[in-house]
Each structure stands twice: as structure tokens, then as C-alpha cells.
Design a protein around this motif. Structure first.
Motif, short mmCIF file in Angstrom:
data_model
loop_
_atom_site.label_atom_id
_atom_site.label_comp_id
_atom_site.label_asym_id
_atom_site.label_seq_id
_atom_site.Cartn_x
_atom_site.Cartn_y
_atom_site.Cartn_z
N ARG A 69 0.85 -1.19 0.00
CA ARG A 69 0.00 0.00 0.00
C ARG A 69 0.88 1.24 0.00
O ARG A 69 1.82 1.34 0.77
N GLU A 107 0.52 5.35 0.44
CA GLU A 107 -0.32 6.49 0.82
C GLU A 107 0.38 7.75 0.35
O GLU A 107 1.60 7.86 0.46
N THR A 163 -0.33 12.25 -0.64
CA THR A 163 -1.22 13.40 -0.64
C THR A 163 -1.46 13.81 -2.08
O THR A 163 -0.59 13.67 -2.94
N THR A 200 3.57 9.66 1.53
CA THR A 200 3.61 9.87 2.97
C THR A 200 3.91 8.58 3.74
O THR A 200 4.39 8.62 4.86
#
Length: 59
Positions: free
Chosen positions: A4, A6, A8, A50
Motif C-alpha cells: 500500500r 499512501e 497526498t 507519505t
């Protein structure tokens, strides 16, 4: 292996009327799937990663 990432991001949408929640969701999904190349009314900005990790298939 499932991993995964992540990050912004934001989508600037140019419309004459305020967006509904469903329209905003659709613009965000389309921006991720299609990118700016297919978007007349929006510009996508993907910023910093992030976090990333390996996750289980059920997550």
C-alpha cells in the motif's frame, strides 16, 4: 505481495456550480484512473508519498 502506498493529492476542478459529494468523489476517482490527459475540467497534483508498507490481502 500486496503493498500500500499512501500519498497526498488534490484535484482542482473548474465548474460553474459547487460540486456535490458524489461529483467530487467521481472527479477524484477519474483523476486517479485517467490522469490529466483526459480531463478538460480538472488538474491533478500528486504530492509526496507519505507512507508505504506491505499489507495483508484482507486489508
Amino acid at each position: 505481495m500486496k503493498q500500500r502506498i499512501e500519498f497526498t493529492a488534490f484535484v482542482d476542478v473548474y465548474t460553474d456550480e459547487p460540486l456535490t459529494q458524489e461529483e467530487a468523489r467521481r472527479y477524484a476517482k477519474d483523476a486517479l484512473l485517467l490522469g490529466d490527459k483526459h480531463g478538460d475540467l480538472y488538474i491533478t497534483t500528486l504530492d509526496d508519498v507519505t507512507f508505504f508498507s506491505t499489507v495483508g490481502d484482507g486489508e
